[in-house]
Scaffold this active site. Structure first.
Site, PDB file in Angstrom:
ATOM      1  N   ILE A   1       0.879  -1.167   0.000  1.00 52.14           N
ATOM      2  CA  ILE A   1       0.000   0.000   0.000  1.00 52.14           C
ATOM      3  C   ILE A   1       0.914   1.214   0.000  1.00 52.14           C
ATOM      4  CG2 ILE A   1      -1.830   1.220   1.216  1.00 52.14           C
ATOM      5  CD1 ILE A   1      -2.583  -1.397   2.551  1.00 52.14           C
ATOM      6  N   SER A   2       0.809   2.029  -1.022  1.00 51.84           N
ATOM      7  CA  SER A   2       1.739   3.146  -1.192  1.00 51.84           C
ATOM      8  C   SER A   2       1.585   4.160  -0.066  1.00 51.84           C
ATOM      9  CB  SER A   2       1.494   3.830  -2.543  1.00 51.84           C
ATOM     10  OG  SER A   2       1.645   2.912  -3.596  1.00 51.84           O
TER      11      SER A   2
END
Length: 432
Positions: free
Chosen positions: A76-77
């Site tokens: 998840i950035s």
């Protein structure tokens, strides 16, 4: 005396989510009410059950899948980057949007932006990643997001709507942009594009069948593209030296003849051009990559052969060029303390080999050209056109043109006198 109620995890998650959005807005990553509402609405922790609530709402990457050697293959950035890219995508209610690189959280943010009349498709090559999205999206309340397992290099025809997507958001490092035909005219494509190993999140608009950038470049890092679109670093090792050269965009040159040069004291060409200790100079390296034939990136093993007089670059590979049995590389030397106490550095070029001084002078002249004409530019303009009918990669050096498999990328540098640093949100590349 009444005992106050004990805060539930839900209450804590909501508070942390709003605190995160507040920080992103204060830092300028959230710039519109729609993106602000999305970041406050989507429960990020629901897509990251492996970590604590505090970690789920930190402004940082959450790794969700690793390869056997420990490399992160899905994550998840960082929220600041997701906010920047969503702002650049300019998603509107009713839009049809494709996300390349899945996991669920970013697709949920996009679903908030398109609303009940829009369509969101999230696609990934890894079944384990899409299985997470299939599980977590409905649990978080996003049941109408379409999750597809496929190689993004060749989109399944049934995935692309008539007329194309209104927006495509790519959340994996990509060396090429094979999705022009899948994008509607006037649509937006936001992708972390690799140019000679340097990567920026770039916002494009499709105009007359080509992509044209109109957003500041954001230096970023994502997990690597897998499948047919995986990039090849074209890495070569100089025998017996621990020195590695990569031609990710360009034709690899012979390196076997460089070993004697790298064991000799280099010549140094000074430029009289300086940079602050925390001032980014990523745009300089992009300029050099396009301006210099034979450009490559140099890495040195930290524990390499100490007889080789090439100190390892700090933090990231150095810009370099090969000229026969000689080589030049960009470096910097501290020349004093800056006003911020972080030091000031001068760009220098080290030349190795009998003709290393000539190669160093050639690179130094381009550094000076950038300083004189382009350093004050806000950022260059980048366009991508289909490669059909164009010259293939390796057919000759065209300044500031990168020949890819599906596209030809052109970087146009505005002529702006030096004096104002580019305000693009750069996160890598300071001299310190």
């Amino acid at each position: 005396m009444t005992t106050p109620p004990i805060a539930t995890d839900l209450d804590e998650a909501t508070a942390l989510r709003h605190q995160l959005a507040d920080r992103l807005a204060a830092a300028g990553h959230i710039r519109t009410p729609a993106v602000d509402r999305a970041l406050r609405a989507v429960p990020r922790h629901a897509f990251a059950p492996e970590v604590s609530l505090v970690a789920a709402y930190a402004d940082d990457v959450v790794a969700t899948r690793h390869s056997p050697d420990g490399t992160i293959t899905s994550s998840i950035s960082a929220p600041w980057l997701q906010a920047d890219m969503l702002e650049a995508a300019r998603v509107q209610p009713g839009h049809r949007v494709l996300e390349i690189g899945s996991g669920g959280y970013n697709a949920a943010l996009i679903a908030e932006l398109v609303g009940p009349t829009g369509q969101v498709t999230t696609l990934d090559i890894d079944p384990a990643v899409t299985e997470r999205a299939v599980r977590f999206l409905p649990e978080a309340g996003y049941r109408h997001v379409s999750v597809v397992t496929a190689d993004a290099e060749h989109l399944p025809s049934q995935v692309v709507p008539d007329g194309g997507f209104d927006a495509i958001v790519v959340t994996v490092d990509t060396w090429d942009l094979p999705w022009i035909d899948a994008l509607a005219e006037g649509g937006r494509l936001v992708a972390p594009l690799r140019l000679h190993g340097y990567h920026w999140a770039i916002g494009f608009t499709k105009q007359k069948g080509a992509l044209r950038s109109d957003e500041p470049l954001v230096v970023c890092g994502f997990v690597a593209m897998q499948g047919a679109g995986a990039w090849n670093p074209n890495r070569r090792t100089v025998p017996g030296t621990g020195i590695h050269l990569s031609w990710e965009d360009g034709t690899p040159l012979s390196v076997d003849q460089l070993a004697p040069a790298l064991g000799r004291t280099p010549t140094t060409v000074r430029t009289d051009i300086t940079v602050g200790g925390q001032e980014p100079f990523d745009l300089l390296t992009l300029y050099l990559a396009g301006a210099l034939p034979g450009f490559c990136r140099l890495e040195a093993d930290p524990e390499g052969d100490h007889r080789v007089l090439v100190p390892p670059p700090r933090h990231w590979p150095a810009a370099a060029i090969v000229r026969g049995a000689s080589l030049a590389r960009l470096a910097h030397e501290r020349i004093g303390d800056g006003d911020d106490g972080r030091g000031r550095y001068e760009f220098v070029v080290h030349g190795y080999g009998d003709h290393g001084h000539l190669a160093a002078q050639e690179m130094a002249e381009q550094v000076e050209m950038w300083q004189r004409n382009h350093r004050g530019a806000r950022c260059p303009l980048i366009s991508a056109r289909p490669a059909s009918g164009r010259a293939p990669a390796g057919s000759g050096h065209e300044p500031h043109v990168f020949a890819k498999k599906h596209t030809r990328i052109t970087v146009d540098w505005p002529i702006v006198p030096a004096g104002t640093a580019c305000p693009a949100a750069l996160e890598d590349g300071g001299a310190g």
